[in-house]
Design an enzyme around this catalytic site. Structure first.
Site, PDB file in Angstrom:
ATOM      1  N   LYS A  35       1.047  -1.336   0.032  1.00  0.00           N
ATOM      2  CA  LYS A  35      -0.139   0.088   0.148  1.00  0.00           C
ATOM      3  C   LYS A  35       0.909   1.430  -0.125  1.00  0.00           C
ATOM      4  O   LYS A  35       0.494   2.303  -0.631  1.00  0.00           O
ATOM      5  CB  LYS A  35      -1.081  -0.082   1.337  1.00  0.00           C
ATOM      6  CG  LYS A  35      -2.075  -1.024   1.085  1.00  0.00           C
ATOM      7  CD  LYS A  35      -2.930  -1.026   2.257  1.00  0.00           C
ATOM      8  CE  LYS A  35      -4.192  -2.236   2.130  1.00  0.00           C
ATOM      9  NZ  LYS A  35      -5.056  -2.124   3.209  1.00  0.00           N
TER      10      LYS A  35
ATOM     11  N   LYS B 283     -14.133  -4.719  -2.793  1.00  0.00           N
ATOM     12  CA  LYS B 283     -14.695  -3.367  -2.824  1.00  0.00           C
ATOM     13  C   LYS B 283     -13.850  -2.078  -3.346  1.00  0.00           C
ATOM     14  O   LYS B 283     -14.105  -1.133  -3.458  1.00  0.00           O
ATOM     15  CB  LYS B 283     -15.025  -3.201  -1.387  1.00  0.00           C
ATOM     16  CG  LYS B 283     -14.290  -3.264  -0.260  1.00  0.00           C
ATOM     17  CD  LYS B 283     -14.796  -3.382   0.978  1.00  0.00           C
ATOM     18  CE  LYS B 283     -13.879  -3.843   2.371  1.00  0.00           C
ATOM     19  NZ  LYS B 283     -14.565  -4.094   3.317  1.00  0.00           N
TER      20      LYS B 283
ATOM     21  N   LYS C  56     -10.233 -11.315  -7.948  1.00  0.00           N
ATOM     22  CA  LYS C  56     -11.112 -11.429  -6.884  1.00  0.00           C
ATOM     23  C   LYS C  56     -12.073 -10.549  -6.827  1.00  0.00           C
ATOM     24  O   LYS C  56     -11.617  -9.279  -7.079  1.00  0.00           O
ATOM     25  CB  LYS C  56     -10.230 -11.617  -5.789  1.00  0.00           C
ATOM     26  CG  LYS C  56     -10.677 -11.909  -4.251  1.00  0.00           C
ATOM     27  CD  LYS C  56      -9.863 -12.012  -3.323  1.00  0.00           C
ATOM     28  CE  LYS C  56     -10.403 -11.875  -2.090  1.00  0.00           C
ATOM     29  NZ  LYS C  56      -9.246 -11.896  -0.897  1.00  0.00           N
TER      30      LYS C  56
END
Length: 332
Positions: A114, A200, A197
């Site tokens: 990230k 969200k 996959k």
């Protein structure tokens, strides 16, 4: 009920959970509460690592809790609570931060991924210390095991390392929990990109089935789902990822084997199959959406349920924190 304690949490970072969340973990949470002392937490403090609107965070926290109840988490069987309503989470996290090495925290794969995407200047300190707060989330409740996805295995290993280090350096305060890697009921992929996959964080929500989608929205998403060459409804993840994903979804929710579903649609076209999968999904999710909306229409009752859960969580967490403070030399 067994004497095993289980602890797991989920972030309120979206307006609705999606089908992948439900079949990947949440449905198993419901089963685990039957024979275990289950603690389930909406981890709103973790959601602060991503910039969010205060009113939106509050709304998402409540709707996350409502959905957990709607899918079958029973507040009379499980301790359901919101992380920020138990101050011991932050208090124990600071103790753990002071016995965790900088290099150790830097090696966490999720932080590396990230921070690499966002850049060092845009990465907040909370994202760096996230796994240490997660260790406090877990260890406060002295669980025997922690049901998590494979992507969280490293964080549970860090949790175990921190607990063992504390116990060895100060006093044996913490139970060393085991990671229980949840075997997903089904691997659910994005309807628009069936090789990825369902998530969200997808660029578009058109391929993500949300638990709170209307029946019309769900039907539309399935009718526009990406399929493959040919006309045969057959499971082949390599050659037919789109159809294979739809077969997996149908099987997971209808209870039929994939072979049975293939046979049901032998000689039929993709259009009929897409509609049938949508109908199975709508039948499974409509009661969840209805119950969620009922709970959200009476927020005072929902808040009361969460406060009751927080009281139970605080009783356990405060005892652990007191023991940890005493062991490390803090006056409590």
């Amino acid at each position: 009920m067994s004497n095993k304690r289980v602890l797991s949490g989920i972030q309120p970072t979206h307006d609705s959970f999606h089908l992948g969340n439900y079949l990947g973990a949440l449905k198993q949470w419901v089963e685990l509460q039957e024979n275990n002392d289950a603690f389930y937490c909406v981890v709103d403090l973790h959601a602060l690592t991503v910039e969010t609107d205060p009113k939106l965070l509050q709304q998402r926290t409540l709707v996350s809790a409502a959905q957990l109840i709607a899918i079958g988490i029973n507040p009379d069987k499980s301790t359901l609570f919101v992380q920020s309503q138990v101050p011991a989470h932050n208090q124990l996290a600071w103790v753990f931060e002071c016995i965790t090495g900088f290099g150790e925290a830097s090696r966490m794969t999720q932080f590396k991924d990230k921070s690499k995407k966002g850049g060092a200047e845009r990465t907040n300190v909370g994202l760096f210390t996230y796994p240490i707060l997660q260790a406090a989330d877990i260890l406060l409740y002295q669980p025997d095991f922690v049901p998590v996805g494979e992507d969280q295995r490293q964080h549970v290993e860090l949790t175990r390392d921190i607990a063992e280090r504390f116990n060895k350096k100060f006093d044996k305060v913490f139970n060393i929990p085991q990671a229980q890697i949840i075997k997903s009921l089904a691997k659910i992929n994005d309807l628009q990109d069936p090789t990825a996959k369902m998530s969200k964080s997808a660029a578009s929500m058109s391929g993500v089935i949300e638990l709170l989608d209307s029946a019309d929205t769900t039907m539309k998403k399935f009718k526009s789902s990406v399929t493959d060459d040919g006309k045969e409804v057959r499971f082949d993840e390599k050659e037919k990822p789109g159809i294979s994903n739809l077969l997996t979804i149908h099987s997971a929710l209808s209870g039929k084997s994939i072979t049975e579903v293939e046979n049901d649609f032998s000689g039929k076209g993709y259009g009929d199959f897409k509609t049938a999968v949508a109908e199975v999904v709508i039948s499974a999710l409509e009661p969840i959406a209805k119950r969620t909306n009922e709970l959200m229409s009476d927020r005072s009752e929902l808040t009361k349920i969460l406060k009751s859960g927080a009281i139970k969580a605080n009783q356990v967490a405060s005892e652990t924190l007191k023991a940890a403070y005493s062991a490390i030399g803090l006056i409590s």
